[in-house]
Design an enzyme around this catalytic site. Structure first.
Site, PDB file in Angstrom:
ATOM      1  N   HIS A  27       0.841  -1.191   0.000  1.00 52.41           N
ATOM      2  CA  HIS A  27       0.000   0.000   0.000  1.00 52.41           C
ATOM      3  C   HIS A  27       0.883   1.251   0.000  1.00 52.41           C
ATOM      4  CE1 HIS A  27      -2.434  -3.248   1.662  1.00 52.41           C
ATOM      5  NE2 HIS A  27      -3.513  -2.568   1.339  1.00 52.41           N
ATOM      6  N   GLY A 155     -10.703   4.331   7.362  1.00 52.76           N
ATOM      7  CA  GLY A 155     -11.242   3.038   7.746  1.00 52.76           C
ATOM      8  C   GLY A 155     -11.228   2.827   9.248  1.00 52.76           C
ATOM      9  N   ILE A 186     -10.332   8.496   0.691  1.00 52.59           N
ATOM     10  CA  ILE A 186     -10.271   7.358  -0.219  1.00 52.59           C
ATOM     11  C   ILE A 186     -10.258   6.047   0.572  1.00 52.59           C
ATOM     12  CG2 ILE A 186      -8.833   6.130  -1.903  1.00 52.59           C
ATOM     13  CD1 ILE A 186     -10.172   8.549  -3.097  1.00 52.59           C
ATOM     14  N   HIS A 258      -3.960   3.071  -3.477  1.00 60.45           N
ATOM     15  CA  HIS A 258      -4.211   2.595  -2.117  1.00 60.45           C
ATOM     16  C   HIS A 258      -3.542   1.260  -1.824  1.00 60.45           C
ATOM     17  CE1 HIS A 258      -6.203   1.066   1.438  1.00 60.45           C
ATOM     18  NE2 HIS A 258      -6.864   2.199   1.606  1.00 60.45           N
ATOM     19  N   SER A 373     -21.970  -9.219  38.183  1.00 58.09           N
ATOM     20  CA  SER A 373     -22.118 -10.577  37.665  1.00 58.09           C
ATOM     21  C   SER A 373     -20.776 -11.251  37.412  1.00 58.09           C
ATOM     22  CB  SER A 373     -22.916 -10.555  36.357  1.00 58.09           C
ATOM     23  OG  SER A 373     -24.242 -10.135  36.579  1.00 58.09           O
ATOM     24  N   GLU A 400     -17.575  -4.159  24.930  1.00 55.62           N
ATOM     25  CA  GLU A 400     -16.758  -5.363  25.064  1.00 55.62           C
ATOM     26  C   GLU A 400     -15.517  -5.319  24.174  1.00 55.62           C
ATOM     27  OE1 GLU A 400     -21.017  -6.601  26.016  1.00 55.62           O
ATOM     28  OE2 GLU A 400     -20.030  -5.449  24.415  1.00 55.62           O
ATOM     29  N   PHE A 426     -20.542 -13.175  25.084  1.00 56.09           N
ATOM     30  CA  PHE A 426     -20.184 -11.909  24.447  1.00 56.09           C
ATOM     31  C   PHE A 426     -18.718 -11.856  24.027  1.00 56.09           C
ATOM     32  CE2 PHE A 426     -23.755 -10.160  27.271  1.00 56.09           C
ATOM     33  CZ  PHE A 426     -24.710 -10.505  26.330  1.00 56.09           C
ATOM     34  N   HIS A 450     -20.691 -16.976  33.360  1.00 55.62           N
ATOM     35  CA  HIS A 450     -21.920 -17.512  32.771  1.00 55.62           C
ATOM     36  C   HIS A 450     -21.555 -18.370  31.560  1.00 55.62           C
ATOM     37  CE1 HIS A 450     -23.209 -14.312  35.379  1.00 55.62           C
ATOM     38  NE2 HIS A 450     -24.495 -14.599  35.192  1.00 55.62           N
ATOM     39  N   HIS A 462     -27.978 -16.053  25.657  1.00 59.24           N
ATOM     40  CA  HIS A 462     -26.928 -15.817  26.644  1.00 59.24           C
ATOM     41  C   HIS A 462     -26.147 -17.081  26.998  1.00 59.24           C
ATOM     42  CE1 HIS A 462     -28.623 -11.899  26.973  1.00 59.24           C
ATOM     43  NE2 HIS A 462     -27.966 -11.573  28.064  1.00 59.24           N
TER      44      HIS A 462
END
Length: 655
Positions: A27, A155, A186, A258, A373, A400, A426, A450, A462
């Site tokens: 690049h 980006g 770009i 690019h 938790s 997260e 998660f 959990h 979950h």
């Protein structure tokens, strides 16, 4: 005579063009577009010493737009770092060269973070800035007084993690963080306007950032923007208006510069347009010397800092801050053996952390809005906030992925050992960050609670089914699923002592009995061990993890009552078991027995230990909502369901 600013910047452009052209891959556009900004930063502002790349009070520079890696390789070479050499740059993107396609922190000093997945570099910069402010609050300006600089592209600012990261940074008022935005409009597909019309400066301002803009090709304008940012008490975004591929007559300002080489003819035209009349990879002596002088700017600052460190009353505490004592939790484990506890392993983790946080001042905990938790906050910690940077607990909010990246940044910064919690399900939101922890060999501890259908009523959204197994697939990540208080403490001891990579603790919501009652060495260090041995002639080996070890013990007792000898193997960590020698592994999981796995998750992969002929009890569909004991009954994870199938298998019947 010193070389001109333009010549110095063009040296970056030339090296980028030449290296990408030689590799026929890369690049060139971003390094060519940001060469002027990088020249101002490295020649005037960045505090660093090429002779001591790991100097603790250096500024941190993160190239979040990692595809533009030749920008970083060029300035490291030009300012006098031992690596990369010119030969390394000539072998850009080739096997064996430290000049990888994207910067890798383990390939060469001077690369602070592995970047490539867009947005994560900026988010790791937030973690570095957090670590700096925390250590500054503890040790003062004499030992800790540096900044974190990030170059980010369009980006990086589009990725969702950017929203999480800048929100946290603005909330914590991380004024030592400055992001230089390569606003070239770009992307690979073409103009940014194809996919985005948002007001990025307004978004940053709304999250508590200072925002200023400059002409990214005007030296004095860049300087003015940086000076304004240095005087502000908020994190800063400097919008650098640039032309991607600047200097390429036919490709600058377009996506054609690019992600692919300019081409031999275009490189020739670019040399003419830039006034760079030198052969490929050649840096004239005056330009080389000017850059080397810039690289020496930090030599005296480093020497002065070393004198302050030598005289500092807490020098030993500073230098050994993230050291972890051997057998850290052994006295605590002895107490557990004397007074067994029946608690959830998430609670067992909190109990271990009470000891850890008192003995290891480097730990900084946190949770993604699940503190109560995850059980990650201990009594002796207070919050790290904009008003109390000396705090050791971070309220990350529902971020997260941002939490994972910030912890990576903290670990890479050094001086702190971060851990953070959320529900195991998660981990999907943070998987890219966990993967970068492993790739970068960052000591981060993920506290994932959990951990199975055992969480019960919250239901299948979950209840992690495939997560533990999928996480085991990540190289250099130690995944621990302890069965009781003792194993949980042992897992923490191992995670903290592993300075070469991350660890993840998968912890139960439901209470579990303490199955370990004997005084011994850290048995979890072996990855798997015989928790119970057969009394009758051994015919079965039951291999289980976490909450299902209790079930395996009950299955074993029922089999023994029927004259069938069975071992129970607790396997809290696959990765550590694979590190053991073949004799040990064969002894724990022998070939002459029926091998049975029991884990409340995907059975995929357990064939590794049970063989095809063995039995695998688990959950290969999504879970359900209801009290956990009912769910274990529904999914066949009970003594009454497992024992008959084992006996049928032993008798040659269809299980």
């Amino acid at each position: 005579m010193a070389a001109s600013f333009t010549d110095c910047a063009n040296a970056i452009r030339a090296l980028a063009m030449d290296a990408v052209e030689a590799a026929n891959s890369g690049h060139p556009g971003m390094p060519m577009g940001m060469a002027d900004v990088a020249t101002v930063l490295f020649q005037r502002y960045l505090k660093f010493d090429p002779a001591a790349p790991k100097w603790a009070d250096r500024d941190r520079f993160v190239l979040s737009a990692g595809h533009g890696s030749m920008l970083l390789y060029s300035v490291l070479h030009l300012t006098g770092y031992a690596k990369p050499t010119l030969e390394d740059i000539k072998r850009f993107r080739q096997v064996g060269s430290p000049c990888a396609g994207h910067p890798e922190n383990f390939e060469m000093p001077g690369v602070e973070a592995t970047t490539g997945p867009l947005g994560q570099g900026l988010a790791m910069g937030v973690g570095m800035a957090m670590a700096e402010r925390h250590l500054n609050a503890v040790f003062g300006d004499d030992l800790v007084d540096h900044r974190t600089w990030v170059i980010a592209g369009d980006g990086c600012l589009m990725e969702g993690i950017n929203h999480e990261a800048i929100g946290l940074a603005g909330h914590l008022k991380l004024d030592r963080l400055i992001v230089l935005w390569d606003d070239n409009k770009i992307t690979i597909d073409g103009s940014v306007s194809l996919s985005s019309s948002e007001d990025i400066p307004a978004r940053y301002e709304a999250t508590g950032w200072h925002v200023v803009e400059c002409d990214g090709h005007d030296e004095l304008d860049i300087v003015a923007a940086i000076e304004e940012s240095l005087s502000d008490d908020r994190p800063s975004l400097i919008r650098c208006r640039t032309i991607i591929g600047k200097g390429s007559p036919n490709k600058q300002g377009t996506s054609k510069s690019h992600g692919s080489p300019l081409g031999k003819d275009e490189v020739t035209l670019a040399r003419e347009a830039l006034g760079w009349n030198h052969p490929a990879f050649e840096i004239p002596a005056d330009i080389r010397e000017t850059w080397l002088e810039a690289g020496k700017r930090g030599t005296q600052s480093h020497a002065d800092w070393a004198k302050r460190l030598e005289a500092h009353p807490d020098r030993i505490g500073f230098e050994g801050r993230d050291d972890v004592p051997a057998d850290l939790l052994r006295p605590y484990v002895e107490q557990l053996l004397a007074n067994p506890q029946k608690v959830a392993t998430r609670k067992a983790s909190e109990m271990a952390l009470e000891v850890v946080n008192a003995l290891v001042p480097a730990t900084i905990g946190g949770s993604a809005d699940l503190t109560g938790s995850n059980n990650t906050l201990t009594k002796n910690l207070h919050a790290l906030t904009a008003a109390t940077y000396d705090g050791r607990y971070v309220y990350y909010g529902i971020r997260e992925f941002g939490m994972a990246a910030a912890m990576n940044g903290m670990a890479l910064h050094g001086g702190v050992i971060p851990y953070g919690g959320t529900f195991l399900v998660f981990s999907d939101y943070m998987r890219a960050g966990i993967r970068l922890s492993a790739l970068q060999q960052a000591r981060v501890v993920y506290v994932m609670t959990h951990d199975s259908i055992g969480l019960g009523e919250d239901g299948p959204t979950h209840q992690p089914i495939e997560h533990v197994m999928s996480l085991r697939m990540i190289p250099n990540l130690h995944v621990y699923r302890p069965c009781d208080t003792v194993e949980t403490a042992e897992c923490w001891e191992l995670a903290l002592s592993n300075s070469d990579g991350p660890s993840l603790l998968a912890l139960s919501r439901q209470n579990l009995p303490q199955l370990r009652t004997e005084a011994a060495e850290n048995r979890t260090a072996r990855g798997a061990y015989a928790l119970r041995e057969a009394e009758a002639p051994r015919k079965v080996v039951l291999i289980a993890t976490g909450s299902e070890v209790e079930i395996a013990v009950a299955v074993r007792d029922e089999l023994e009552a029927q004259g069938v000898g069975a071992d129970v193997v607790s396997m809290p960590c696959w990765e550590r078991f694979e590190m053991q020698d073949a004799d040990y592994r064969r002894d724990i999981i022998p070939a002459d027995a029926l091998k049975v796995s029991i884990e409340a998750g995907s059975t995929f992969g357990w064939e590794r230990y049970t063989d095809i002929e063995g039995l695998r009890f688990g959950v290969d569909v999504f879970g359900a909502s209801g009290p956990y004991l009912g769910l274990y009954e529904q999914f066949g994870l009970t003594v009454g369901s497992i024992v008959p199938k084992i006996l049928a298998k032993l008798n040659g019947e269809q299980a």
